[in-house]
Scaffold this motif. Sequence first.
Motif, PDB file in Angstrom:
ATOM      1  N   GLY A  35     -28.927  -1.735  40.376  1.00  0.00           N
ATOM      2  CA  GLY A  35     -27.586  -2.154  40.747  1.00  0.00           C
ATOM      3  C   GLY A  35     -26.675  -0.985  41.040  1.00  0.00           C
ATOM      4  N   TRP A  36     -25.658  -1.254  41.853  1.00  0.00           N
ATOM      5  CA  TRP A  36     -24.584  -0.303  42.106  1.00  0.00           C
ATOM      6  C   TRP A  36     -23.283  -0.878  41.573  1.00  0.00           C
ATOM      7  N   PHE A  37     -22.543  -0.060  40.853  1.00  0.00           N
ATOM      8  CA  PHE A  37     -21.229  -0.403  40.336  1.00  0.00           C
ATOM      9  C   PHE A  37     -20.255   0.695  40.728  1.00  0.00           C
ATOM     10  N   ARG A  38     -18.971   0.394  40.728  1.00  0.00           N
ATOM     11  CA  ARG A  38     -17.975   1.404  41.051  1.00  0.00           C
ATOM     12  C   ARG A  38     -16.769   1.276  40.141  1.00  0.00           C
ATOM     13  N   GLN A  39     -16.099   2.404  39.916  1.00  0.00           N
ATOM     14  CA  GLN A  39     -14.947   2.451  39.040  1.00  0.00           C
ATOM     15  C   GLN A  39     -13.847   3.286  39.681  1.00  0.00           C
ATOM     16  N   PRO A  41     -10.131   5.095  39.859  1.00  0.00           N
ATOM     17  CA  PRO A  41      -9.364   5.744  38.791  1.00  0.00           C
ATOM     18  C   PRO A  41      -8.424   4.763  38.105  1.00  0.00           C
ATOM     19  N   GLY A  42      -8.452   4.746  36.785  1.00  0.00           N
ATOM     20  CA  GLY A  42      -7.565   3.899  36.011  1.00  0.00           C
ATOM     21  C   GLY A  42      -7.936   2.431  35.980  1.00  0.00           C
ATOM     22  N   LYS A  43      -9.077   2.060  36.561  1.00  0.00           N
ATOM     23  CA  LYS A  43      -9.494   0.671  36.597  1.00  0.00           C
ATOM     24  C   LYS A  43     -10.859   0.498  35.945  1.00  0.00           C
ATOM     25  N   GLU A  44     -11.228  -0.747  35.694  1.00  0.00           N
ATOM     26  CA  GLU A  44     -12.512  -1.050  35.087  1.00  0.00           C
ATOM     27  C   GLU A  44     -13.634  -0.932  36.113  1.00  0.00           C
ATOM     28  N   ARG A  45     -14.842  -0.754  35.604  1.00  0.00           N
ATOM     29  CA  ARG A  45     -16.006  -0.662  36.473  1.00  0.00           C
ATOM     30  C   ARG A  45     -16.407  -2.061  36.938  1.00  0.00           C
ATOM     31  N   ASP A  46     -16.682  -2.203  38.236  1.00  0.00           N
ATOM     32  CA  ASP A  46     -16.984  -3.490  38.835  1.00  0.00           C
ATOM     33  C   ASP A  46     -18.341  -3.473  39.529  1.00  0.00           C
ATOM     34  N   PHE A  47     -18.942  -4.651  39.617  1.00  0.00           N
ATOM     35  CA  PHE A  47     -20.203  -4.830  40.323  1.00  0.00           C
ATOM     36  C   PHE A  47     -20.014  -4.654  41.820  1.00  0.00           C
ATOM     37  N   VAL A  48     -20.977  -4.007  42.474  1.00  0.00           N
ATOM     38  CA  VAL A  48     -20.968  -3.833  43.924  1.00  0.00           C
ATOM     39  C   VAL A  48     -22.148  -4.562  44.569  1.00  0.00           C
ATOM     40  N   ALA A  49     -23.365  -4.260  44.113  1.00  0.00           N
ATOM     41  CA  ALA A  49     -24.558  -4.856  44.696  1.00  0.00           C
ATOM     42  C   ALA A  49     -25.743  -4.635  43.776  1.00  0.00           C
ATOM     43  N   PHE A  50     -26.782  -5.471  43.917  1.00  0.00           N
ATOM     44  CA  PHE A  50     -28.043  -5.202  43.249  1.00  0.00           C
ATOM     45  C   PHE A  50     -29.213  -5.490  44.177  1.00  0.00           C
ATOM     46  N   PHE A  51     -30.348  -4.910  43.834  1.00  0.00           N
ATOM     47  CA  PHE A  51     -31.585  -5.071  44.583  1.00  0.00           C
ATOM     48  C   PHE A  51     -32.712  -5.341  43.603  1.00  0.00           C
ATOM     49  N   ASN A  52     -33.446  -6.438  43.822  1.00  0.00           N
ATOM     50  CA  ASN A  52     -34.607  -6.752  43.002  1.00  0.00           C
ATOM     51  C   ASN A  52     -35.815  -6.044  43.608  1.00  0.00           C
ATOM     52  N   THR A  53     -36.354  -5.059  42.908  1.00  0.00           N
ATOM     53  CA  THR A  53     -37.428  -4.232  43.454  1.00  0.00           C
ATOM     54  C   THR A  53     -38.748  -4.975  43.587  1.00  0.00           C
ATOM     55  N   ILE A  54     -38.873  -6.153  42.982  1.00  0.00           N
ATOM     56  CA  ILE A  54     -40.085  -6.949  43.069  1.00  0.00           C
ATOM     57  C   ILE A  54     -39.985  -7.976  44.197  1.00  0.00           C
ATOM     58  N   ALA A 100     -33.158  -3.509  31.973  1.00  0.00           N
ATOM     59  CA  ALA A 100     -34.181  -3.305  30.961  1.00  0.00           C
ATOM     60  C   ALA A 100     -35.429  -4.099  31.330  1.00  0.00           C
ATOM     61  N   LYS A 101     -36.556  -3.716  30.740  1.00  0.00           N
ATOM     62  CA  LYS A 101     -37.794  -4.436  30.990  1.00  0.00           C
ATOM     63  C   LYS A 101     -37.664  -5.880  30.523  1.00  0.00           C
ATOM     64  N   GLY A 102     -38.159  -6.798  31.352  1.00  0.00           N
ATOM     65  CA  GLY A 102     -38.122  -8.205  31.006  1.00  0.00           C
ATOM     66  C   GLY A 102     -36.833  -8.908  31.367  1.00  0.00           C
ATOM     67  N   TRP A 103     -35.863  -8.177  31.904  1.00  0.00           N
ATOM     68  CA  TRP A 103     -34.585  -8.754  32.308  1.00  0.00           C
ATOM     69  C   TRP A 103     -34.551  -8.959  33.817  1.00  0.00           C
ATOM     70  N   GLY A 104     -33.961 -10.060  34.243  1.00  0.00           N
ATOM     71  CA  GLY A 104     -33.766 -10.302  35.658  1.00  0.00           C
ATOM     72  C   GLY A 104     -32.507  -9.634  36.163  1.00  0.00           C
ATOM     73  N   CYS A 105     -32.239  -9.790  37.454  1.00  0.00           N
ATOM     74  CA  CYS A 105     -31.047  -9.190  38.040  1.00  0.00           C
ATOM     75  C   CYS A 105     -29.803  -9.988  37.680  1.00  0.00           C
ATOM     76  N   SER A 106     -28.694  -9.274  37.545  1.00  0.00           N
ATOM     77  CA  SER A 106     -27.427  -9.874  37.176  1.00  0.00           C
ATOM     78  C   SER A 106     -26.286  -9.046  37.737  1.00  0.00           C
ATOM     79  N   VAL A 107     -25.123  -9.669  37.897  1.00  0.00           N
ATOM     80  CA  VAL A 107     -23.916  -8.949  38.306  1.00  0.00           C
ATOM     81  C   VAL A 107     -23.181  -8.371  37.113  1.00  0.00           C
TER      82      VAL A 107
END
Length: 125
Positions: A35-39, A41-54, A100-107
Amino acid sequence: QVQLVESGGGSVQAGGSLRLSCATSGHTDFNVCVGWFRQPPGKERDFVAFFNTISGDTRYHASVKGRFTISQDNPKSSVYLQMDDLKPEDSAMYYCATSAKGWGCSVLESRFPFWGQGTQVTVSS
């Protein structure tokens, strides 16, 4: 334990493009989801995108959909975030993360325990 390294950040004018890269270091491998996240300045980190490698499944935040593209190279050594038509509001520290191992993709940030150090993206008007 997975170790990640981001690269490709920099300063561009609005409307420009950048391609960020995320690679594993040492002998570690990506887990299922990258996954890619971005933060800003002065704000919380937010989801940008994810890729399922399988499965190759992808997800994007609405604010970047149609402008950003996440992908993996043929040898599967790196995951990329192609960013086109950049806007000043895209300015942030961009982080790569893997599940982590055994976890699926999530935002959700909490589903990504392994993180890189980040690469800075600055978009000027």
